[in-house]
Design a protein around this motif. Structure first.
Motif, PDB file in Angstrom:
ATOM      1  N   GLU A   8       0.602  -1.293   0.059  1.00 42.66           N
ATOM      2  CA  GLU A   8       0.056   0.023  -0.522  1.00 42.66           C
ATOM      3  C   GLU A   8       0.980   1.012  -0.072  1.00 42.66           C
ATOM      4  N   LEU A   9       0.875   2.106  -0.814  1.00 41.50           N
ATOM      5  CA  LEU A   9       1.418   3.100  -1.431  1.00 41.50           C
ATOM      6  C   LEU A   9       1.376   4.316  -0.158  1.00 41.50           C
ATOM      7  N   ASP A  10       2.113   5.146   0.153  1.00 31.97           N
ATOM      8  CA  ASP A  10       2.020   6.891   0.538  1.00 31.97           C
ATOM      9  C   ASP A  10       2.045   8.147   0.098  1.00 31.97           C
ATOM     10  N   ASP A  11       2.395   9.018   0.580  1.00 33.48           N
ATOM     11  CA  ASP A  11       2.087  10.047   0.227  1.00 33.48           C
ATOM     12  C   ASP A  11       3.816  10.406  -0.349  1.00 33.48           C
ATOM     13  N   ASP A  12       4.675  10.076   0.891  1.00 32.93           N
ATOM     14  CA  ASP A  12       6.278   9.800   0.703  1.00 32.93           C
ATOM     15  C   ASP A  12       6.865   8.421  -0.248  1.00 32.93           C
ATOM     16  N   THR A  13       6.301   7.535  -0.755  1.00 27.21           N
ATOM     17  CA  THR A  13       6.631   6.823  -1.635  1.00 27.21           C
ATOM     18  C   THR A  13       6.205   7.316  -3.218  1.00 27.21           C
TER      19      THR A  13
END
Length: 336
Positions: A8-13
């Protein structure tokens, strides 16, 4: 280029995405790209009449086939990792051979599908069986079966139709003239649409439509470079994004596999990422390739591809280093 499995992605990735590999030996613009649903494979079709197969885990060109007689316009994988469906660019009126079922393994055409007399502008494979759909500027959508030459069904529509299956293969959407999106039950499409949505305020033709993996959202890209995220159940507009115009080059937008972000190109040569839930832009990049007409996120990996006349693989840059992307020797493994 180091590949990461999808989490699952986050903003930083998302912000860390950077070019990991570049393929620049195309002899014209890349018309379409498609990822295999279960294997680490990518296929491209381009104006140099080539269809190319890539191993995305190793950033390697696996195979090139050339199609001078018919050309290569839209392309999508079947369920088999080495077979694809490709739409033709040439001789449509004389041969009617608008679609071909191709084996990339031994460079054979397994079947011709005749019907459309004008260019196919939308092509998609059912995720659950051997059915696939094509939309053409001849104002029709045709439903096919890989095992049969003859068309299985025809929908006559206004304008340029764009088609997409949902991730379960139970529903398909057809976008048409005037911002209308019609939803059909794929098992009984002959009974007509069970729902119709209108994208209010924008009558531009829809050039691409996608369902999110969870089936909750639909993503529309229009010929005037507007992008809309709709609720897939009720058709409400969740958000709309206006991008720089790019005359004669419609851009493509893509969901991330978790359905949390949307990425899109723009007419000024930039790429953008938005958080759907937060309704805000979280990242933008220089594409380094001009206007990216093709843009897709891999189903199983933390990567996306962007393409114009050049194909680029984007991956998370965890090191935050300024290392140069890999310029790939595209002759390795190539065959005509």
């Amino acid at each position: 280029m180091v590949m990461m499995s999808f989490t699952e992605l986050d903003d930083d990735t998302v912000r860390s995405m950077a070019i990991g590999a570049v393929f620049s030996d195309f002899g014209g613009k890349i018309n379409w790209v498609d990822f295999h649903r279960k294997e680490d494979l990518l296929v491209t079709a381009s104006d140099d009449d080539s269809v190319r197969l890539y191993d995305i885990a190793n950033a390697k060109l696996v195979k090139t086939t050339n199609h001078k007689k018919h050309g290569a316009d839209r392309v999508c994988f079947t369920h088999h990792p080495s077979s694809v469906i490709c739409s033709s660019k040439y001789n449509l009126e004389s041969t009617g051979e608008s679609l071909r079922y191709l084996s990339m393994y031994d460079n054979r055409c397994l079947r011709y599908f005749k019907g459309h007399k004008q260019r196919v502008v939308s092509l998609c494979m059912s995720p659950v069986n051997d059915s696939f759909m094509s939309g053409s500027v001849d104002h029709s959508v045709r439903i096919w079966d890989l095992r049969v030459n003859a068309c299985q069904g025809i929908l006559r529509l206004r304008g340029r139709p764009t088609v997409a299956y949902d991730q379960q293969g139970l529903v398909f959407a057809v976008a048409m003239e005037g911002g209308a999106i019609k939803l059909f039950d794929s098992r009984s499409y002959d009974k007509g649409p069970f729902d119709t949505f209108l994208v209010g305020g924008d009558t531009a033709e829809v050039c691409d439509i996608k369902f999110s993996t969870d089936g909750k959202s639909m993503l529309l890209s229009t010929t005037n470079n507007n992008v809309y995220i709709l609720d897939a159940y009720g058709g409400e507009k969740r958000c709309g994004l206006s991008l720089e115009p790019s005359p004669n080059t419609p851009i493509e937008a893509t969901f991330t596999p978790d359905g949390q972000y949307v990425l899109s190109g723009s007419g000024d040569g930039t790429l953008h990422a938005w958080s759907i839930n937060m309704r805000k832009e979280v990242a933008s990049w220089n594409s380094h390739i001009g206007v990216a007409a093709c843009l897709k996120w891999a189903p199983r990996r933390a990567m996306f591809v962007a393409a114009s006349t050049v194909l680029t693989f984007w991956i998370p840059n965890d090191s935050k280093s300024t290392a140069e992307p890999v310029m790939v020797d595209t002759e390795v493994g190539a065959e005509s």
